[in-house]
Design a protein around this motif. Sequence first.
Motif, short mmCIF file in Angstrom:
data_model
loop_
_atom_site.label_atom_id
_atom_site.label_comp_id
_atom_site.label_asym_id
_atom_site.label_seq_id
_atom_site.Cartn_x
_atom_site.Cartn_y
_atom_site.Cartn_z
N TYR A 105 0.81 -1.20 0.00
CA TYR A 105 0.00 0.00 0.00
C TYR A 105 0.86 1.26 0.00
CZ TYR A 105 -5.10 -0.21 0.79
OH TYR A 105 -6.46 -0.28 0.65
N ASP A 106 0.41 2.25 -0.74
CA ASP A 106 1.02 3.57 -0.67
C ASP A 106 0.39 4.23 0.57
OD1 ASP A 106 2.46 5.71 -1.47
OD2 ASP A 106 1.09 6.33 -3.08
N THR A 107 1.23 4.63 1.51
CA THR A 107 0.70 5.08 2.81
C THR A 107 0.93 6.58 3.03
OG1 THR A 107 1.17 2.91 3.69
CG2 THR A 107 0.87 4.64 5.30
N ARG A 108 -0.04 7.24 3.61
CA ARG A 108 0.08 8.66 3.96
C ARG A 108 -0.44 8.88 5.39
NH1 ARG A 108 2.53 8.41 -0.03
NH2 ARG A 108 2.57 9.79 -1.85
N VAL A 109 0.05 9.98 5.99
CA VAL A 109 -0.38 10.31 7.37
C VAL A 109 -0.94 11.73 7.38
CG1 VAL A 109 0.43 10.68 9.75
CG2 VAL A 109 1.41 8.83 8.38
N THR A 110 -2.06 11.93 8.07
CA THR A 110 -2.57 13.30 8.30
C THR A 110 -2.81 13.46 9.80
OG1 THR A 110 -3.72 13.28 6.17
CG2 THR A 110 -4.40 14.96 7.74
N VAL A 111 -2.18 14.49 10.37
CA VAL A 111 -2.44 14.81 11.79
C VAL A 111 -3.34 16.03 11.81
CG1 VAL A 111 -1.36 15.49 13.98
CG2 VAL A 111 -0.19 13.84 12.48
N LEU A 112 -4.55 15.87 12.28
CA LEU A 112 -5.52 16.97 12.18
C LEU A 112 -5.22 18.11 13.17
CD1 LEU A 112 -8.84 15.03 11.54
CD2 LEU A 112 -7.40 16.22 9.89
N GLY A 113 -4.61 17.80 14.29
CA GLY A 113 -4.13 18.85 15.22
C GLY A 113 -5.21 19.79 15.72
N HIS A 114 -4.79 21.05 15.92
CA HIS A 114 -5.66 22.00 16.63
C HIS A 114 -6.83 22.52 15.81
CE1 HIS A 114 -2.53 21.76 19.59
NE2 HIS A 114 -3.37 22.31 20.44
N LEU A 115 -6.87 22.19 14.52
CA LEU A 115 -8.08 22.63 13.80
C LEU A 115 -9.31 21.93 14.36
CD1 LEU A 115 -9.37 20.57 11.43
CD2 LEU A 115 -7.22 21.10 10.32
N GLN A 116 -9.08 20.82 15.07
CA GLN A 116 -10.21 20.10 15.70
C GLN A 116 -10.82 20.89 16.85
OE1 GLN A 116 -8.96 15.64 16.28
NE2 GLN A 116 -7.12 16.84 15.99
N ARG A 117 -10.07 21.83 17.41
CA ARG A 117 -10.57 22.56 18.59
C ARG A 117 -11.32 23.84 18.23
NH1 ARG A 117 -6.44 21.86 23.01
NH2 ARG A 117 -6.24 24.10 23.06
N GLY A 118 -11.15 24.31 16.97
CA GLY A 118 -11.76 25.59 16.63
C GLY A 118 -13.05 25.44 15.85
N GLY A 119 -13.54 26.58 15.41
CA GLY A 119 -14.70 26.58 14.51
C GLY A 119 -16.02 26.87 15.20
N ARG A 120 -17.00 27.17 14.37
CA ARG A 120 -18.35 27.50 14.87
C ARG A 120 -18.94 26.30 15.60
NH1 ARG A 120 -21.57 27.65 10.30
NH2 ARG A 120 -23.22 28.68 11.46
N PRO A 121 -19.45 26.53 16.81
CA PRO A 121 -20.06 25.41 17.53
C PRO A 121 -21.29 24.86 16.81
CG PRO A 121 -20.33 27.47 18.75
CD PRO A 121 -19.45 27.77 17.59
N SER A 122 -21.46 23.55 16.89
CA SER A 122 -22.65 22.93 16.29
C SER A 122 -23.90 23.36 17.07
CB SER A 122 -22.52 21.40 16.39
OG SER A 122 -22.53 21.01 17.75
N CYS A 123 -25.05 23.05 16.50
CA CYS A 123 -26.32 23.37 17.18
C CYS A 123 -26.34 22.73 18.57
CB CYS A 123 -27.47 22.87 16.31
SG CYS A 123 -29.06 23.10 17.05
#
Length: 323
Positions: free
Chosen positions: A244-262
């Motif tokens: 398999y051709d393998t890749r890694v993504t670390v989502l990091g602090h973008l997970q903590r920001g943004g408009r809150p859901s309903c």
Amino acid sequence: MKKIAVLTSGGDSPGMNAAIRSVVRTCVSKNISILGILEGFNGLVKGEFIELGPRDVSNILQRGGTILRSARSKEFRTSQGRELAYKNLKQEQIDGLIVIGGDGSFTGASVFHQEYRVPFIGIPGTIDNDLFGTDFTLGFDTACNTIVEAVDKIKDTAASHNRLFFVEVMGRDSGYIGLTTGIATGAEEILLPETATNIDQLIAKLEDSQKSRKNSSIVIVAEGDDGGGAYSIAQKVKEKFTHYDTRVTVLGHLQRGGRPSCLDRVLGSQFGHKAVESLVSGKSNVMVGILNGEIAETSIELAISNTKPLKQHLFHIKDDLTL
Ligand code: F6P
């Protein structure tokens, strides 16, 4: 209760502003003065207070982060720091505190209460959803939605290139985010701090996926997994599983920001209102939360000394769903 102060502490989370707005407006409607403390317990130690009125919390319901700013205070962990904090509270004639944060913040507030008997109520605010006594903490739902959106995009490119992706999500000590988003994105495997990671088993699973004609795979890795994070696990897998051709993504602090859901906006509004009511009715050392759809209260002692178990049903179904 004539004057209450509110602070946000620890990692920020979407929905904290909804809770601040609710605390402020509930206090005003009950003729209670309300102060905001800046930068968590640091602001209490330094005496950084601001007066808050209904218009100061206009238009914040939809904003991520926290208008009061947050910190993981080192000073408040020392007895000298807490002594200064108490002096500042007395000087401002504050009768009670509302602490929005996670277990570290509640542990600090609880020690402060033991030493100085300042009444406080906790509002669970952390994307980790790791607090006992509530089905949801503020920010968890928004963070999961952010992750799901990101992984959906990764899946598009993974499928186009026949690739295996390791996606690292937050959760140093808790796998709630990993398990929930792993199910929601149809990940082939989900690696969590609560379970031991076995590289050979993981490879066997990925081989099965490949044999069943899947042309891409996603492995969700919680940052606290014992295999050592997405990069290290990807490296170990690559050594033995070369097809398999393998890749890694670390989502990091973008997970903590943004408009809150309903959901996070509604929970923040409910938690803030209930926290003021509890304080006014003479309660202290209590965390407000939501259990089976109903507003609930749990003693802080229980909330911080118990580990919230992962949802067994999600665990149970995860292997069947990735055939
Ligand atoms: O507690 C919330 C959290 O986002 C964890 O999931 C993560 O491990 C940690 O905070 C990151 O902390 P910091 O922002 O201090 O790097």
